[in-house]
Design an enzyme around this catalytic site. Structure first.
Site, PDB file in Angstrom:
ATOM      1  CG  ASP A  12      -2.285   0.515   0.926  1.00 45.65           C
ATOM      2  OD1 ASP A  12      -2.408   1.733   0.719  1.00 45.65           O
ATOM      3  OD2 ASP A  12      -3.228  -0.292   0.869  1.00 45.65           O
ATOM      4  CB  SER A  62      -6.319   2.235  -0.006  1.00 46.84           C
ATOM      5  OG  SER A  62      -5.046   2.717   0.344  1.00 46.84           O
ATOM      6  CG  HIS A 121     -11.753   9.225   2.637  1.00 42.02           C
ATOM      7  ND1 HIS A 121     -12.090   7.979   3.107  1.00 42.02           N
ATOM      8  CD2 HIS A 121     -10.398   9.274   2.650  1.00 42.02           C
ATOM      9  CE1 HIS A 121     -10.987   7.301   3.391  1.00 42.02           C
ATOM     10  NE2 HIS A 121      -9.961   8.066   3.115  1.00 42.02           N
ATOM     11  NE  ARG A 150      -4.425   9.389   6.246  1.00 41.31           N
ATOM     12  CZ  ARG A 150      -3.880   8.647   7.198  1.00 41.31           C
ATOM     13  NH1 ARG A 150      -3.638   9.176   8.378  1.00 41.31           N
ATOM     14  NH2 ARG A 150      -3.585   7.385   6.983  1.00 41.31           N
ATOM     15  NE  ARG A 187      -8.180   2.870   7.452  1.00 43.33           N
ATOM     16  CZ  ARG A 187      -7.679   3.153   6.267  1.00 43.33           C
ATOM     17  NH1 ARG A 187      -8.488   3.450   5.272  1.00 43.33           N
ATOM     18  NH2 ARG A 187      -6.369   3.153   6.066  1.00 43.33           N
ATOM     19  NE  ARG A 252     -11.174   4.829   1.203  1.00 40.43           N
ATOM     20  CZ  ARG A 252      -9.864   4.881   1.066  1.00 40.43           C
ATOM     21  NH1 ARG A 252      -9.344   5.645   0.118  1.00 40.43           N
ATOM     22  NH2 ARG A 252      -9.062   4.199   1.853  1.00 40.43           N
ATOM     23  CB  SER A 253     -17.880   2.482   2.947  1.00 44.22           C
ATOM     24  OG  SER A 253     -16.929   1.519   2.536  1.00 44.22           O
ATOM     25  CG  ASP A 425      -2.964   0.572  -2.661  1.00 38.27           C
ATOM     26  OD1 ASP A 425      -1.772   0.957  -2.592  1.00 38.27           O
ATOM     27  OD2 ASP A 425      -3.728   0.607  -1.674  1.00 38.27           O
ATOM     28  CG  HIS A 443      -2.878   8.551  -1.765  1.00 37.84           C
ATOM     29  ND1 HIS A 443      -4.116   7.956  -1.821  1.00 37.84           N
ATOM     30  CD2 HIS A 443      -2.371   8.225  -0.548  1.00 37.84           C
ATOM     31  CE1 HIS A 443      -4.352   7.301  -0.695  1.00 37.84           C
ATOM     32  NE2 HIS A 443      -3.313   7.462   0.097  1.00 37.84           N
TER      33      HIS A 443
END
Length: 494
Positions: A12, A62, A121, A150, A187, A252-253, A425, A443
Site C-alpha cells: 500500500d 486504496s 473520501h 492528509r 476506522r 468512501r465507506s 494500489d 497520495h
C-alpha cells in the site's frame, strides 16, 4: 487448476519515484528488493485517473486501487459517478423524500463530511451543492465539517472554509462543528477518538468558538494541523433534535462507518439519515447513489473453481483486501478464509513504523507453507500509513520492514512452489516533500511496480493498469478469464 498457486502482495502506497532526496523508498535500505526483485520480471502499472475509473489526473487511493485489482476491469468509481449526476441531484427521489421528512417535522438538516478538494473520501463541492439544494427547499442546513490535512496540504482548512462560506453566504447554511479527520474518520476502532467527534456533532460538547476560522487559528497556534484538530462546536449550536435529518457526504465507506454506527446506536431518536452511497450491507441507511453489482471478481472466479483462497491484512487495510477487493461484497466467498491482525495502538504510525507487519508475516508464512490455498492476497500497510505522517526517517524504516517481510514471503512461496506477485494500489512513500520542501502527505499519481517472482515458467511482463493484475493471476493459475474482466494479462513469453 493445473497452474501455479499465487501469493499477491499489495504494498500500500509504494509508488515508482524518481530516486531523488524526496523518495523514501529509494533512500531506504532494502536488500531483498535490490538483490532479488531487481532480477525478476517487472513492469509498471497506471494506478490513477481514468485508468482506475477516476477523473483524469485524480490521484489513486486504496479503495479504488483494491477494487481495480480485484475486479479485473476499469470500474467507474463513485467520485466519477457522483460528479456526473450531482447537477441533477435536486430531482433525486431519495433526497426529496429525506427533505420532505425534515420539512414535515420542522427540523434542520445536518450535513457531515470531509471538507476537502482531495477527492479521496469526499469532495467539498458535493457538500456545497447538496447544502444549497436543501436550503432552496427552505430547510436550515448545519454543516459538520471534517478537516482533511492528509490527502491535501496539512494546513489547508482555512482555504476550504473560506470557499464554503463564499459559496453559501446567501443561504440559511452555517458551520455547526469542525473536527479533524483523525477523530471523525477513524476506522481502527479507536472509539475514544470517534466519541469526541460524536459529542461535538450530536451533543454540542467540546471547545466552543465563535466561528470556524477562529477554531482553526487556535489549533494552528498550538501546533495542531487540520487532521488533528480537536472536535469543536461553533457559535450557539445545540446538538441534534429528533425532528432533524442527517446527510453524510463521504462517498468512501471505510472511514465513515464508525461514526455513523455510533450515531445510529446513541442517537436513535434521529431516524431520518441518508448517505451518499451504501456504506455497509449491515447498516440499513438509504443512499443517494445505490450500489452497483460487480460480478466475477478475481475472488469469485477462484471460488467458483472450487479453490481455497486467503485474504490477510492488519486492521487498517482489512476492508481493502476483503470488501473492496471483492467488489463491495462483505461476506467471504465459499472457500475464502480471512485473517485480520490488529494494528498497533499508537496515535500516529511514525511512532511504530513496523506496524504489525512482522506478526502478520509470521501467520502468512504458516499459511503459505500449509499449501492449502490457491490464491493468497496480503496487504502491507506501512508505506501508506507511515507515509501519511510526513516523517521521512520513519517511512524509510517502514520500507525496510516491508523488504524484510517480503524476503520471508519469497522464501516460503519458493518452498511451497507458489508464484509471488508484488504490486501496489497507489503511490505515496516515493514523494515525501513538495517543491517548497514542505512535507507531502498525500497520495501521488505515479505508476506502481508489478514484479513476478518464483514463477516456474519463463515469462516477462509488459506495462499496464491495475485492472490487468487479475487477468494476469488467472493466466498464472491457468483459469479462464470471465467476459466481465476487460483487463488483459501482462505476461509475455520469454
Amino acid at each position: 487448476m493445473s497452474g501455479s498457486a499465487v501469493v499477491l502482495c499489495i504494498l500500500d502506497g509504494w509508488g515508482n519515484g524518481n530516486g531523488d532526496e524526496c523518495d523514501a523508498i529509494h533512500a531506504a535500505r532494502k536488500p531483498f528488493w535490490e538483490s532479488v526483485v531487481s532480477g525478476c520480471p517487472r513492469s509498471s502499472l497506471s494506478a490513477s485517473g481514468e485508468d482506475v475509473g477516476l477523473p483524469a489526473a485524480q490521484v489513486g487511493n486504496s479503495e479504488v486501487g483494491h477494487i481495480s485489482l480485484g475486479a479485473g476491469r476499469v470500474v467507474l468509481q463513485d467520485l466519477q459517478r457522483i460528479n456526473a449526476e450531482i447537477g441533477e441531484i435536486h430531482s433525486n427521489p431519495y433526497l426529496l423524500q429525506f427533505a420532505e421528512a425534515i420539512k414535515n417535522g420542522r427540523g434542520v438538516c445536518h450535513i457531515m463530511g470531509l471538507l476537502s478538494d482531495g477527492g479521496v473520501h469526499g469532495l467539498q463541492d458535493h457538500i456545497t451543492q447538496l447544502a444549497r439544494v436543501l436550503a432552496e427547499l427552505r430547510i436550515k442546513v448545519l454543516i459538520h465539517a471534517f478537516l482533511d490535512g492528509r490527502d491535501v496540504s496539512p494546513r489547508s482548512a482555512k482555504k476550504h472554509v473560506t470557499a464554503l462560506n463564499d459559496a453559501v453566504h446567501s443561504y440559511d447554511i452555517s458551520i455547526a462543528t469542525i473536527s479533524g479527520r483523525y477523530y471523525a474518520m477513524d476506522r481502527d476502532h479507536r472509539l475514544d477518538r470517534t466519541e469526541k467527534a460524536y459529542e461535538a456533532i450530536a451533543l454540542a460538547r467540546g471547545p466552543r468558538y465563535r466561528d470556524a476560522m477562529t477554531a482553526i487559528e487556535s489549533s494552528y497556534s498550538e501546533g495542531i494541523s487540520d487532521e488533528f484538530l480537536v472536535p469543536s462546536v461553533i457559535g450557539d449550536y445545540q446538538g441534534f433534535s429528533p425532528k432533524d435529518g442527517i446527510l453524510l457526504t463521504n462517498f468512501r465507506s471505510d472511514r465513515i462507518v464508525q461514526i455513523l454506527s455510533m450515531i445510529l446506536h446513541r442517537s436513535q431518536e434521529v431516524s431520518n439519515i441518508l448517505g451518499m452511497v451504501r456504506y455497509s450491507e449491515k447498516i440499513q441507511v438509504p443512499s443517494l447513489f445505490p450500489p452497483r453489482n460487480i460480478c466475477n471478481t478475481l475472488g469469485e472466479v477462484v471460488s467458483k473453481c472450487g479453490l481455497k483462497q486467503l485474504r490477510i491484512a492488519e486492521t487498517e487495510k482489512y476492508a481493502h483486501v476483503t470488501f473492496f477487493f471483492s467488489g463491495g461484497k462483505e461476506e467471504p466467498f465459499p472457500g475464502e478464509d480471512r485473517v485480520i491482525i490488529p494494528s498497533p495502538q499508537v496515535s500516529t504510525y511514525d511512532l511504530q513504523p513496523e506496524m504489525s507487519a512482522f506478526p502478520m508475516t509470521e501467520v502468512l508464512v504458516e499459511r503459505i507453507e500449509s499449501r492449502q490455498y490457491s490464491l493468497i492476497v496480503v496487504n502491507y500497510a506501512n508505506a501508506d500509513m507511515v507515509g501519511h505522517t510526513g516523517n521521512l526517517e520513519a517511512v524509510k524504516k517502514a520500507i525496510s520492514v516491508i523488504d524484510a517481510c517480503l524476503q520471508m514471503v519469497f522464501n516460503a512461496a519458493k518452498k511451497a512452489g507458489a508464484t509471488m506477485l508484488i504490486t501496489a494500489d497507489h503511490g505515496n512513500a516515493e514523494k515525501m516533500f513538495d517543491m517548497r520542501g514542505t512535507p507531502f502527505t498525500a497520495h501521488t499519481s505515479n505508476t506502481v511496480p508489478l514484479v513476478l517472482c518464483n514463477c516456474d515458467k519463463r515469462f516477462g511482463l509488459v506495462d499496464g493498469r491495475l485492472c490487468d493484475v487479475a487477468p494476469t493471476i488467472l493466466e498464472l493459475m491457468e483459469i479462464a478469464k470471465p467476459d466481465e474482466m476487460t483487463g488483459s494479462s501482462l505476461l509475455t513469453p520469454e
